[in-house]
Design an enzyme around this catalytic site. Structure first.
Site, mmCIF file in Angstrom:
data_model
loop_
_atom_site.group_PDB
_atom_site.id
_atom_site.type_symbol
_atom_site.label_atom_id
_atom_site.label_comp_id
_atom_site.label_asym_id
_atom_site.label_seq_id
_atom_site.Cartn_x
_atom_site.Cartn_y
_atom_site.Cartn_z
ATOM 1 N N ASP A 139 0.815 -1.217 0.000
ATOM 2 C CA ASP A 139 0.000 0.000 0.000
ATOM 3 C C ASP A 139 0.846 1.263 0.000
ATOM 4 O O ASP A 139 0.307 2.358 -0.121
ATOM 5 C CB ASP A 139 -0.951 -0.003 1.206
ATOM 6 C CG ASP A 139 -2.382 0.281 0.803
ATOM 7 O OD1 ASP A 139 -2.726 0.034 -0.369
ATOM 8 O OD2 ASP A 139 -3.154 0.756 1.650
ATOM 9 N N ASP A 437 -10.623 -5.374 11.038
ATOM 10 C CA ASP A 437 -10.684 -6.801 11.349
ATOM 11 C C ASP A 437 -11.830 -7.091 12.316
ATOM 12 O O ASP A 437 -12.665 -7.972 12.068
ATOM 13 C CB ASP A 437 -9.347 -7.282 11.910
ATOM 14 C CG ASP A 437 -8.771 -6.353 12.966
ATOM 15 O OD1 ASP A 437 -9.436 -5.353 13.327
ATOM 16 O OD2 ASP A 437 -7.651 -6.618 13.438
#
Length: 722
Positions: A139, A437
């Site tokens: 990223d 998450d």
């Protein structure tokens, strides 16, 4: 996906923990104690001379009672599971395909060699190689990471056959060659030389900050580095997808580098956005039914880990609504007594077996095997993506290097691709919180998916833990903000989750969503009774009062149960002591500042940025202090101002209380006991304030400000204690 079975048909078993019945009985008694305490508080408010103090204590005890209830929900039905991977028997062509997602974002905080070792360790799984596809999401769009993975692809052609031919257990090259037990054969020594050469090239490139032409002149991928122009930045760059290795010979896994398109004017949704990009790219290229997500520092420690996961994912009795199999996070290099509670034993081990007895564990962000189908709606309702032919059940049968496949993969990795789609809301990893998450796992459970906790005797994965208190606190500030984003949204576990889940499961999720609320009782109990003690005023019942014993019983009972949890899950007394101390440190730093940051963000007074936790441990002095179990407070940081202030306040109260024993008669005994307990916990802070001269000591500026704040708080007590 269903295998043949050897001998017994059972690939896994589960059994309840033996502590379940005693814990249920204790929960009844502790609940009665809490009810009695609340009655005492209400009675005290009615007859109180100082309503403010009584209300603050009541608020603190309400928070403590609620958090105890959330913890207790995970103690009522804990279970342990056992898998039998040796019974899983299938022909190589019958094994399900496996896509592995590895996420990285910064080549300086997450060294490329760390990414390389993680990738090589999973490529070398004891699993049909041609069934594995490893996708690395960069990223940060770093040419340094791409170069490192190009080197890894070359080295893997030698490393993977060596591991499988010699039954190597440590399949991370760095771990294997660093161990004293590695083979000294000529083949192993030659491989070690190759690895060291690769490592030196990669580290040289990282140190110089650019990929020199000499390193890539003869490489087939050299032209890709032309993309890194002056206009290329980590926040603004085109999509880059490179197939560094593919399994056309069925001897090696696929290795694909993915850096999604970034634009400053398009939201990228941090890690959740990167994972959704990998979901789409992998759907185009391989579309494996099973997905493993890993952080770049979590290398494989057990080559049979996929077989452990398949013991559940291939079981037709449970796999219809089985969304994911979560493995615990384990950490290498943790010092003997884990002074920073880096193992996070309660959330990663103790609470997880409790969740497993309900609907299954929360998603921990790494070490998780997903059923791809789980990302596309509830078990009974398939939500197709915008390109229906790339749904979770499609068989990807085209070569991944085909031009039309690569073109489509680039298209789905574009920064505007998700506009007006279900990605991030109904499909894939969910947006709306920094803790993607936790939020994604919660939404999957609400949709009807279940999960399973799998903890083999030989740890599945090992990662790196912070070696400095600044990194520990900084990481958990981000967690705190993300958890509060969920708690104060329409997806609050207690309101949104109670219907699709259950009361106990909702309370379990609340334990994390309201984690930062621990700061409220810790601040109140860390300052208010101490100020009262300094001024000789009692805020708790005196020793002759029967209510005195209720406080003693609740305190000792709560701590005894916490210690019992720790010991029964394989912990030690010293680790437990450090864990409860770090609970206080976190409550007065990361939870406190996370709560503050979330409040400011809600009022549009602050913007929370996502900072990658450094996983590079190059400071030898810092490592030495860590190994000696000396607290390292790192550079000057205001994060330590509250805990230092509380430490000073408790020391002053303790000394005043000792003097007062001889003049007050009965006196504020509970206040003195509380201050004494806090002083013992704060010994490393006093040492860092006064006795130490190394770089890890508390900065003088923080000590001065904490002393000044303590003086102000003590002085103000004269007015509000009247």
């Amino acid at each position: 996906m269903e295998p043949q079975r050897k001998h017994s048909t059972a690939l896994h078993t589960c059994h309840p923990c033996r502590r379940t019945i005693p814990y249920r009985i204790y929960a009844v008694f502790h609940t009665c104690g809490i009810i009695a305490l609340m009655y005492h508080h209400v009675h005290s408010i009615v007859n109180a001379n100082n309503t403010l103090i009584t209300c603050l204590l009541l608020l603190s005890d309400i928070v403590l009672a609620f958090m105890w209830a959330t913890t207790t929900s995970l103690r009522l039905n804990p279970i342990h599971r056992t898998e039998y991977p040796e019974k899983y028997a299938a022909k190589p062509e019958d094994f399900p395909k496996l896509d592995v997602f590895i996420c990285t974002a910064d080549p300086y905080k997450e060294p490329p060699m760390m990414v390389v070792n993680t990738a090589l360790s999973v490529m070398a799984y004891e699993y049909p190689s041609h069934k594995i596809s490893v996708y690395v999401s960069d990223d940060g769009g770093s040419s340094l990471t791409l170069f490192a993975l190009m080197e890894a692809a070359k080295f893997s052609k030698h490393w993977l056959p060596f591991c499988k031919n010699n039954n190597v257990q440590d399949r991370s090259p760095e771990v294997y060659f660093s161990s004293k037990s590695h083979s000294s054969s000529d083949e192993a020594e030659n491989l070690k030389m190759m690895y060291e050469d690769m490592k030196s090239r990669v580290e040289h490139v990282v140190e110089s900050g650019k990929v020199e032409t000499a390193f890539i002149a003869c490489d087939q991928f050299s032209c890709v580095f032309d993309l890194w122009t002056d206009k290329f930045t980590r926040h603004d760059h085109p999509t880059i997808i490179m197939v560094l290795q593919h399994n056309e010979t069925e001897m090696m896994p696929n290795l694909i580098y993915v850096s999604r398109e970034k634009s400053k004017v398009s939201p990228h949704h941090f890690k959740a956005g990167a994972l959704n990009t990998l979901l789409r790219v992998s759907a185009v290229m391989t579309n494996s039914p099973i997905i493993l997500t890993l952080d770049c520092d979590m290398y494989s420690n057990n080559p049979t880990t996929p077989l452990h996961a398949l013991c559940y994912l291939s079981d037709p009795k449970i796999n219809f609504d089985l969304g994911f199999v979560q493995f615990p996070q384990k950490f290498q290099g943790v010092n003997k007594n884990d002074i920073y509670a880096s193992e996070l034993k309660r959330p990663f081990d103790i609470n997880t077996v409790g969740f497993d007895g309900l609907m299954g564990p929360v998603h921990m962000g790494t070490g998780c095997f997903f059923n791809r189908r789980a990302f596309y709606g509830p078990p009974t309702t398939l939500i197709l993506p915008e390109i229906e032919t790339f749904g979770p059940n499609r068989i990807a049968d085209k070569p991944i290097k085909a031009q039309d496949i690569l073109a489509l993969a680039h298209d789905v990795a574009g920064c505007n691709y998700e506009c007006n789609t279900n990605w991030g809301s109904k499909i894939g990893f969910r947006y709306g919180s920094l803790v993607e998450d936790y939020f994604t796992g919660f939404m999957l459970h609400c949709e009807g998916w279940r999960s399973i906790f799998c903890s083999p005797t030989k740890a599945a994965f090992y990662g790196d833990s912070p070696k400095c208190l600044t990194d520990v606190i900084g990481q958990q500030i981000r967690w705190s903000v993300g958890l509060l984003e969920v708690a104060f949204s329409r997806y609050n576990p207690l309101t949104y989750g109670i219907k699709p889940l259950s009361l106990l499961m909702s309370l379990g999720y609340c334990h994390y969503a309201f984690w930062p609320f621990w700061c409220i009782p810790l601040v109140v109990y860390g300052i208010l009774p101490q100020v009262a003690l300094i001024h000789g005023v009692s805020v708790f019942p005196k020793a002759s009062d029967p209510w005195f014993w209720l406080y003693i019983i609740l305190f000792l009972g709560g701590y005894a149960q916490d210690l019992s949890d720790f010991l029964l899950e394989g912990g030690t007394y010293r680790k437990w002591w450090n864990d409860q101390r770090m609970w206080m440190v976190r409550g007065l730093s990361s939870f406190f500042f996370g709560f503050t940051e979330f409040t400011l963000k809600t009022l549009n007074l602050s913007t929370q940025g996502y900072n990658v936790t450094s996983k590079s441990n190059d400071d030898n002095e810092q490592m030495k202090r860590y190994e000696q179990e000396i607290f390292d407070f790192g550079p000057s940081s205001s994060m330590f101002l509250p805990i230092t202030t509380v430490a000073i306040m408790n020391l002053l109260a303790f000394m005043r209380g000792l003097y007062g024993i001889f003049t007050w008669g009965e006196g504020p005994v509970l206040e003195l006991m509380l201050a004494s307990f806090a002083v013992v916990n704060c010994l490393p802070i006093y040492e860092a304030m006064v006795l130490r001269i190394d770089d890890g000591k508390l900065p003088k500026r923080i000590c001065f400000l904490a002393g000044l704040l303590s003086f102000v708080l003590t002085g103000s007590g004269y007015f509000f204690l009247k």
